[in-house]
Write an enzyme that holds these catalytic residues in place. Structure first.
Site, PDB file in Angstrom:
ATOM      1  N   HIS A  18       0.838  -1.202   0.000  1.00 53.21           N
ATOM      2  CA  HIS A  18       0.000   0.000   0.000  1.00 53.21           C
ATOM      3  C   HIS A  18       0.871   1.249   0.000  1.00 53.21           C
ATOM      4  O   HIS A  18       2.096   1.184  -0.082  1.00 53.21           O
ATOM      5  CB  HIS A  18      -0.990  -0.009   1.162  1.00 53.21           C
ATOM      6  N   HIS A  21       3.984   1.493   2.275  1.00 54.92           N
ATOM      7  CA  HIS A  21       5.148   0.758   1.781  1.00 54.92           C
ATOM      8  C   HIS A  21       5.811   1.527   0.640  1.00 54.92           C
ATOM      9  O   HIS A  21       7.023   1.655   0.568  1.00 54.92           O
ATOM     10  CB  HIS A  21       4.728  -0.613   1.238  1.00 54.92           C
ATOM     11  N   CYS A 126      -1.794 -11.623  22.323  1.00 54.53           N
ATOM     12  CA  CYS A 126      -2.716 -11.373  21.214  1.00 54.53           C
ATOM     13  C   CYS A 126      -2.131 -11.951  19.942  1.00 54.53           C
ATOM     14  O   CYS A 126      -1.033 -11.564  19.528  1.00 54.53           O
ATOM     15  CB  CYS A 126      -2.980  -9.880  21.018  1.00 54.53           C
ATOM     16  N   CYS A 129      -1.509  -9.311  17.196  1.00 48.21           N
ATOM     17  CA  CYS A 129      -0.340  -8.444  17.378  1.00 48.21           C
ATOM     18  C   CYS A 129       0.938  -9.262  17.453  1.00 48.21           C
ATOM     19  O   CYS A 129       2.032  -8.723  17.325  1.00 48.21           O
ATOM     20  CB  CYS A 129      -0.461  -7.636  18.660  1.00 48.21           C
ATOM     21  N   CYS A 144      -7.829  -7.355  23.298  1.00 44.97           N
ATOM     22  CA  CYS A 144      -6.719  -6.607  22.717  1.00 44.97           C
ATOM     23  C   CYS A 144      -7.182  -5.205  22.302  1.00 44.97           C
ATOM     24  O   CYS A 144      -8.200  -5.060  21.620  1.00 44.97           O
ATOM     25  CB  CYS A 144      -6.182  -7.334  21.487  1.00 44.97           C
ATOM     26  N   HIS A 147      -6.873  -5.079  18.223  1.00 41.37           N
ATOM     27  CA  HIS A 147      -7.696  -5.957  17.406  1.00 41.37           C
ATOM     28  C   HIS A 147      -9.098  -6.179  17.986  1.00 41.37           C
ATOM     29  O   HIS A 147      -9.948  -6.783  17.341  1.00 41.37           O
ATOM     30  CB  HIS A 147      -7.000  -7.306  17.225  1.00 41.37           C
ATOM     31  N   LYS A 295      -4.331   7.345  10.020  1.00 43.05           N
ATOM     32  CA  LYS A 295      -3.384   6.341   9.598  1.00 43.05           C
ATOM     33  C   LYS A 295      -4.095   5.331   8.706  1.00 43.05           C
ATOM     34  O   LYS A 295      -5.179   4.877   8.994  1.00 43.05           O
ATOM     35  CB  LYS A 295      -2.778   5.619  10.793  1.00 43.05           C
ATOM     36  N   LYS A 298      -5.960  -1.345   6.534  1.00 34.86           N
ATOM     37  CA  LYS A 298      -6.854  -2.166   5.747  1.00 34.86           C
ATOM     38  C   LYS A 298      -8.248  -2.159   6.350  1.00 34.86           C
ATOM     39  O   LYS A 298      -9.236  -1.986   5.661  1.00 34.86           O
ATOM     40  CB  LYS A 298      -6.315  -3.607   5.715  1.00 34.86           C
TER      41      LYS A 298
END
Length: 502
Positions: A18, A21, A126, A129, A144, A147, A295, A298
RNA sequence: GGCGCCGUAGCUCAGUUGGUCAGAGCAUCCGGCUCAUAAUCGGAAGGUCAUCGGUUCGAUCCCGAUCGGCGCUACCA
């Protein structure tokens, strides 16, 4: 000729490539392209991180072996970088034998040094993570915080790296290398981390199979630190008896995001010190490219696929935008409007249009043959300044500053044409002088802008009649005023950057 | 809670030892030009340099406080 070794982080293959990267990778590509122009022997490394529980699970969910799974995803990164014209010299995958060799070597050295010891770890883990949490870090009901899923209580024997022993050595090293972390304000963050106290960290797992076994205890698999970070050494032959990794090591810059400062600027040099390996010479710490002020993620639904944008602005347009728009080290906010605005202003209006108007006037007033520049042209000082400041920008790992300096020559050339008005002159020596100067400026711009917009630079190079390739030019000579020989055929061609009006 | 950062023209930001430091790019307005991708060039407008005190002959740049935004980090019952 000096060597220049730069890396990006290796990207975890649980997600598609993405914008985030792409950002770091483009910075690395531009930086290394600049150093190639400077005559350095360059190695630019990127790659993929392919081990760990998440990959194992993703593979199972897809009904594949982990190796099959990563074999399918890793090429997506390699292909994305091809599309973005990334000239990496190597692409490392952590599933390669050469990487296992290097990890074994590094682990064994640290183990032999007595800095890796067996201990017991217990806590709330987790899976998402791949990390442990303390009670108070968790949300209600042992969930978590990232998540939002229940964590599991684990107790396992782990090997630990005794990071706590390295505080003074790290502080000493940074005291002796005050410019190692760029930009400077990021260095303060790293020092703060070290000064606030260092805790030993776990380097192995017994609950995961998909990874590299510890050389002295096959029941344990190396956890991410010793696995992923070591890629930077794997690619230069660390642990390979037939190679000398110090040909390239220590690395000049690890380009990283601000979120992984701790691992790269604290864990990693300590691991290397333990193993008797020189720490990295430098780090370039970038901010995040936010999307809509948040930020990119996904799950957040705001992930931007850089390849979609290339269709609008071209590869060079996209590369230029991410390099020029955001000061390196700060967060940037990616917006489509911002992309278009910068493309139109800097690329279509300034650079592209300059190339077009020069070609037209040369065609009309010089019979399409580019004249030689005036050795004492007033543009020569603008060119010298542009080179000096561009070089400083790249030296500081500040692409936006480097490009602003390069563009100053483009603006100066547009102004130069305006004040001389060669289109009003009769063909002759005066027109030749002015257009020779403009062509020479364009030649220098092509060289200086090459790290950001390589295809465009080459196109300009050819349109003003020069042979060979920009990639083969050598600075600082190539930026010295007077290099355009004159007598070359100038062609106009289609607009380099068609203006985007939508 | 601790440590640190930030708040400068509409927008994005430069301003590195306090005295032409009040700037750049974009956007806006006016004018010029017409070679060029309605591009370009020049000019103007626009900021009490977050607020309030202090040090100094003089501070955006030093000190303190306040408001606002943020980063990292540590947590007591």
């Amino acid at each position: 000729m000096s060597r220049f070794y730069v890396t990006t982080p290796i990207y975890y293959v649980n997600a598609e490539p993405h914008l985030g990267h792409a950002y770091t990778t483009i910075v690395g590509d531009a930086l290394t392209r600049w150093h190639r122009l400077m005559g350095d022997d360059v190695k630019f490394l990127t790659g993929t991180d392919e081990h760990g529980q998440k990959i194992q699970q993703a593979a199972e969910a897809a009904g594949k072996t982990p190796q099959e799974f990563t074999d399918e995803v890793a090429p997506k990164f390699a292909n994305a970088w091809d599309r973005l014209n990334i000239a990496n010299d190597d692409f490392i995958r952590t599933t390669e034998p050469r990487h296992r060799t290097a990890v074994n070597e590094l682990l064994q050295r640290c183990y032999d040094a007595g800095d890796i010891e067996l201990d017991t770890y217990s806590g709330w883990y987790c899976v998402g993570c791949e990390a442990y949490y303390t009670e108070d870090e968790l949300d209600e009901g042992h969930v978590c915080p990232i998540h939002k899923r229940p964590v599991e209580h684990f107790e396992e024997e782990n090997y630990f790296f005794r990071l706590s022993r390295f505080q003074d050595r790290l502080l000493d090293w940074y005291a002796e290398h005050p410019d190692a972390i760029k930009p400077a304000h990021r260095a303060n963050e790293a020092l703060g981390l070290i000064k606030s106290g260092l805790r030993d960290f776990s380097v192995s797992r017994t609950t995961v199979d998909w990874g590299i076994p510890l050389p002295w205890d096959e029941d344990h698999v190396a956890y991410v630190w010793f696995d992923a970070l070591t890629n930077y050494l794997s690619a230069v032959g660390f642990g390979d008896d037939s190679a000398d990794y110090t040909d390239w090591w220590p690395v000049d810059y690890h380009l990283i995001g601000k979120d992984i400062i701790r691992f790269h600027c604290v864990y990693w040099p300590a691991m290397l010190m333990s193993a008797g390996v020189e720490p990295p010479k430098g780090y370039g710490v970038g901010g995040w490219l936010l999307v809509g002020g948040e930020k990119m993620s996904k799950s957040g639904g705001n992930a931007v696929n850089p390849l979609d944008l290339v269709d609008t602005t071209g590869v060079d347009g996209f590369r230029y935008y991410v390099l020029a728009e955001t000061p390196y080290g700060s967060d940037g906010d990616f917006t489509y409007d911002g992309l278009v605005a910068r493309y139109n202003a800097d690329l279509a209006n300034n650079l592209g249009n300059l190339a077009a108007r020069v070609a037209t006037v040369v065609g009309k007033k010089c019979d399409g043959v580019g004249p030689a520049p005036d050795p004492s042209s007033s543009l020569a000082t603008a060119a010298a300044d542009a080179y000096a400041n561009t070089a400083k920008g790249w030296d500081d790992v500040a692409p936006s500053k480097a490009l602003d300096a390069t563009w100053s020559l483009i603006r100066a050339t547009n102004a130069y044409l305006e004040s001389n008005e060669p289109w009003k002159m009769e063909p002759g020596a005066d027109v030749d002088r002015v257009m020779g100067d403009a062509l020479e400026a364009l030649r220098i711009v092509a060289v200086l802008a090459y790290p950001a917009v390589p295809e465009t630079s080459q196109a300009i190079w050819e349109r003003i009649g020069l042979s060979g390739e920009v990639v083969d030019q050598l600075l600082p000579d190539a930026a010295t005023w007077g290099g355009y020989p004159g007598g070359l055929t100038v062609t106009k061609g289609d607009p380099l950057f068609p203006r985007i009006t939508a």
